[in-house]
Write a protein that holds these residues in place. Structure first.
Motif, PDB file in Angstrom:
ATOM      1  N   LEU A   1      12.501  -3.961  -5.707  1.00  0.00           N
ATOM      2  CA  LEU A   1      12.522  -5.034  -6.878  1.00  0.00           C
ATOM      3  C   LEU A   1      11.105  -5.077  -7.534  1.00  0.00           C
ATOM      4  O   LEU A   1      10.912  -5.004  -8.667  1.00  0.00           O
ATOM      5  CB  LEU A   1      12.917  -6.231  -6.317  1.00  0.00           C
ATOM      6  CG  LEU A   1      13.351  -7.352  -7.404  1.00  0.00           C
ATOM      7  CD1 LEU A   1      14.173  -7.011  -8.633  1.00  0.00           C
ATOM      8  CD2 LEU A   1      13.548  -8.788  -6.796  1.00  0.00           C
ATOM      9  N   LEU A   2      10.013  -5.323  -6.917  1.00  0.00           N
ATOM     10  CA  LEU A   2       8.841  -5.553  -7.326  1.00  0.00           C
ATOM     11  C   LEU A   2       8.305  -4.264  -8.087  1.00  0.00           C
ATOM     12  O   LEU A   2       7.655  -4.539  -9.110  1.00  0.00           O
ATOM     13  CB  LEU A   2       7.885  -6.047  -6.166  1.00  0.00           C
ATOM     14  CG  LEU A   2       7.953  -7.466  -5.742  1.00  0.00           C
ATOM     15  CD1 LEU A   2       7.110  -7.793  -4.479  1.00  0.00           C
ATOM     16  CD2 LEU A   2       7.934  -8.243  -6.943  1.00  0.00           C
ATOM     17  N   LYS A   3       8.701  -3.016  -7.658  1.00  0.00           N
ATOM     18  CA  LYS A   3       8.323  -1.777  -8.192  1.00  0.00           C
ATOM     19  C   LYS A   3       8.958  -1.662  -9.642  1.00  0.00           C
ATOM     20  O   LYS A   3       8.377  -1.306 -10.675  1.00  0.00           O
ATOM     21  CB  LYS A   3       8.543  -0.624  -7.400  1.00  0.00           C
ATOM     22  CG  LYS A   3       7.672  -0.437  -6.179  1.00  0.00           C
ATOM     23  CD  LYS A   3       7.906   0.878  -5.737  1.00  0.00           C
ATOM     24  CE  LYS A   3       6.902   1.109  -4.496  1.00  0.00           C
ATOM     25  NZ  LYS A   3       7.198   2.415  -3.668  1.00  0.00           N
ATOM     26  N   THR A   4      10.196  -2.202  -9.644  1.00  0.00           N
ATOM     27  CA  THR A   4      10.966  -1.771 -10.811  1.00  0.00           C
ATOM     28  C   THR A   4      10.368  -3.069 -11.908  1.00  0.00           C
ATOM     29  O   THR A   4      10.598  -2.975 -13.275  1.00  0.00           O
ATOM     30  CB  THR A   4      12.413  -2.091 -10.699  1.00  0.00           C
ATOM     31  OG1 THR A   4      12.684  -3.391 -10.152  1.00  0.00           O
ATOM     32  CG2 THR A   4      13.004  -1.118  -9.824  1.00  0.00           C
TER      33      THR A   4
ATOM     34  N   PRO B   1       3.679  -0.711 -16.057  1.00  0.00           N
ATOM     35  CA  PRO B   1       2.916   0.651 -15.761  1.00  0.00           C
ATOM     36  C   PRO B   1       1.447   0.554 -15.438  1.00  0.00           C
ATOM     37  O   PRO B   1       0.910   1.163 -14.619  1.00  0.00           O
ATOM     38  CB  PRO B   1       2.997   1.491 -17.168  1.00  0.00           C
ATOM     39  CG  PRO B   1       4.265   0.872 -17.743  1.00  0.00           C
ATOM     40  CD  PRO B   1       4.205  -0.758 -17.369  1.00  0.00           C
ATOM     41  N   GLU B   2       0.640  -0.523 -16.237  1.00  0.00           N
ATOM     42  CA  GLU B   2      -0.725  -0.698 -15.568  1.00  0.00           C
ATOM     43  C   GLU B   2      -0.741  -1.140 -14.251  1.00  0.00           C
ATOM     44  O   GLU B   2      -1.585  -0.851 -13.663  1.00  0.00           O
ATOM     45  CB  GLU B   2      -1.233  -1.777 -16.753  1.00  0.00           C
ATOM     46  CG  GLU B   2      -1.254  -1.296 -18.004  1.00  0.00           C
ATOM     47  CD  GLU B   2      -0.075  -1.582 -18.764  1.00  0.00           C
ATOM     48  OE1 GLU B   2       0.825  -2.260 -18.474  1.00  0.00           O
ATOM     49  OE2 GLU B   2       0.089  -0.742 -19.849  1.00  0.00           O
ATOM     50  N   GLN B   3      -0.057  -1.969 -13.646  1.00  0.00           N
ATOM     51  CA  GLN B   3       0.029  -2.671 -12.395  1.00  0.00           C
ATOM     52  C   GLN B   3       0.336  -1.484 -11.506  1.00  0.00           C
ATOM     53  O   GLN B   3      -0.099  -1.386 -10.420  1.00  0.00           O
ATOM     54  CB  GLN B   3       1.074  -3.799 -12.304  1.00  0.00           C
ATOM     55  CG  GLN B   3       0.595  -5.109 -13.022  1.00  0.00           C
ATOM     56  CD  GLN B   3       1.586  -5.955 -12.826  1.00  0.00           C
ATOM     57  OE1 GLN B   3       2.645  -5.616 -13.137  1.00  0.00           O
ATOM     58  NE2 GLN B   3       1.029  -7.521 -12.965  1.00  0.00           N
TER      59      GLN B   3
ATOM     60  N   GLN C   1      -1.418   2.325  -7.414  1.00  0.00           N
ATOM     61  CA  GLN C   1      -1.579   3.982  -6.842  1.00  0.00           C
ATOM     62  C   GLN C   1      -3.105   4.102  -6.589  1.00  0.00           C
ATOM     63  O   GLN C   1      -3.480   4.718  -5.772  1.00  0.00           O
ATOM     64  CB  GLN C   1      -0.891   4.707  -7.919  1.00  0.00           C
ATOM     65  CG  GLN C   1       0.387   4.631  -8.014  1.00  0.00           C
ATOM     66  CD  GLN C   1       1.087   5.140  -6.779  1.00  0.00           C
ATOM     67  OE1 GLN C   1       0.670   5.700  -6.019  1.00  0.00           O
ATOM     68  NE2 GLN C   1       2.557   4.580  -6.512  1.00  0.00           N
ATOM     69  N   ALA C   2      -3.912   3.683  -7.556  1.00  0.00           N
ATOM     70  CA  ALA C   2      -5.347   3.695  -7.334  1.00  0.00           C
ATOM     71  C   ALA C   2      -6.006   3.271  -6.121  1.00  0.00           C
ATOM     72  O   ALA C   2      -6.646   3.688  -5.422  1.00  0.00           O
ATOM     73  CB  ALA C   2      -5.977   3.424  -8.612  1.00  0.00           C
ATOM     74  N   GLN C   3      -5.566   2.180  -5.931  1.00  0.00           N
ATOM     75  CA  GLN C   3      -5.893   1.576  -4.542  1.00  0.00           C
ATOM     76  C   GLN C   3      -5.489   1.985  -3.435  1.00  0.00           C
ATOM     77  O   GLN C   3      -5.930   2.168  -2.216  1.00  0.00           O
ATOM     78  CB  GLN C   3      -5.262  -0.261  -4.653  1.00  0.00           C
ATOM     79  CG  GLN C   3      -6.165  -0.871  -5.514  1.00  0.00           C
ATOM     80  CD  GLN C   3      -5.471  -2.330  -5.824  1.00  0.00           C
ATOM     81  OE1 GLN C   3      -4.415  -2.534  -5.303  1.00  0.00           O
ATOM     82  NE2 GLN C   3      -6.497  -3.252  -6.403  1.00  0.00           N
ATOM     83  N   VAL C   4      -4.133   2.457  -3.435  1.00  0.00           N
ATOM     84  CA  VAL C   4      -3.668   3.280  -2.377  1.00  0.00           C
ATOM     85  C   VAL C   4      -4.302   4.560  -2.116  1.00  0.00           C
ATOM     86  O   VAL C   4      -4.548   4.889  -0.791  1.00  0.00           O
ATOM     87  CB  VAL C   4      -2.029   3.515  -2.635  1.00  0.00           C
ATOM     88  CG1 VAL C   4      -1.637   4.546  -1.673  1.00  0.00           C
ATOM     89  CG2 VAL C   4      -1.247   2.185  -2.453  1.00  0.00           C
ATOM     90  N   GLN C   5      -4.781   5.178  -3.087  1.00  0.00           N
ATOM     91  CA  GLN C   5      -5.409   6.556  -2.729  1.00  0.00           C
ATOM     92  C   GLN C   5      -6.897   6.365  -2.488  1.00  0.00           C
ATOM     93  O   GLN C   5      -7.346   6.976  -1.426  1.00  0.00           O
ATOM     94  CB  GLN C   5      -5.509   7.050  -3.992  1.00  0.00           C
ATOM     95  CG  GLN C   5      -4.274   7.833  -4.661  1.00  0.00           C
ATOM     96  CD  GLN C   5      -4.226   8.403  -6.033  1.00  0.00           C
ATOM     97  OE1 GLN C   5      -5.262   8.409  -6.827  1.00  0.00           O
ATOM     98  NE2 GLN C   5      -3.071   9.026  -6.417  1.00  0.00           N
TER      99      GLN C   5
ATOM    100  N   PRO D   1       4.510 -10.272 -14.797  1.00  0.00           N
ATOM    101  CA  PRO D   1       5.988 -10.615 -14.371  1.00  0.00           C
ATOM    102  C   PRO D   1       6.269 -10.282 -12.968  1.00  0.00           C
ATOM    103  O   PRO D   1       6.582 -11.116 -12.167  1.00  0.00           O
ATOM    104  CB  PRO D   1       7.176  -9.717 -15.318  1.00  0.00           C
ATOM    105  CG  PRO D   1       6.228  -9.469 -16.476  1.00  0.00           C
ATOM    106  CD  PRO D   1       4.626  -9.348 -16.153  1.00  0.00           C
ATOM    107  N   ALA D   2       5.537  -9.278 -12.800  1.00  0.00           N
ATOM    108  CA  ALA D   2       5.399  -8.977 -11.205  1.00  0.00           C
ATOM    109  C   ALA D   2       4.661  -9.871 -10.208  1.00  0.00           C
ATOM    110  O   ALA D   2       5.318 -10.029  -9.080  1.00  0.00           O
ATOM    111  CB  ALA D   2       5.178  -7.488 -10.920  1.00  0.00           C
TER     112      ALA D   2
END
Length: 142
Positions: free
Chosen positions: A92-95, A99-101, A106-110, A126-127
């Motif tokens: 739900l949070l991903k949806t 796109p910026e978030q 993704q940058a933090q995960v990498q 919103p997220a």
């Protein structure tokens, strides 16, 4: 009564209580008496007493193992339910994330760095609002 074995490959202790404790004491007392009088007939009796004592210990061990298995099964069930709930929240949070978030995530995960608290506060979207409301209202979901 607490039994211990010298063999490192065997169980180091078995707790015996109540009626079974008295039965174990009686078996060991009889075993001791038979050892003192070592006639041919008493050897068979000793073997029988040893077998009875080992059966009693085995039944206690099996009972303890069954209890532990039931506890572990319940914990596994709870963990599976919790994992499912978290996966639903994550989806739900991903949806709902912009796109910026998602790019920032993704940058933090990498780089394997934890999300910065100031970044989350600086870009409320919103997220973020949804994450806060879900964490306050999340209960068991079916």
């Amino acid at each position: 009564m607490f039994l211990q074995t010298e063999d490192p490959m065997r169980v180091h202790g078995v707790r015996v209580q109540g009626h079974d404790e008295m039965a174990m004491k009686l078996l060991f007392w009889e075993l001791e008496q038979h050892l003192k009088s070592s006639s041919g007939a008493s050897v068979v009796a000793i073997d029988n007493k040893i077998e009875q004592a080992m059966d009693l210990v085995k039944s206690h061990l099996m009972y303890a193992v069954r209890e532990e298995v039931e506890v572990l099964k319940e914990q596994i069930k709870e963990l599976i339910d919790r994992n499912s709930q978290l996966e639903q929240e994550n989806t739900l949070l991903k949806t709902l994330a912009s796109p910026e978030q998602m790019a920032q995530f993704q940058a933090q995960v990498q780089t394997a760095s934890p999300p910065a608290a100031s970044t989350t506060v600086a870009t409320p979207g919103p997220a973020c609002t949804l994450a806060q409301s879900v964490s306050h209202t999340s209960g068991p979901s079916a």
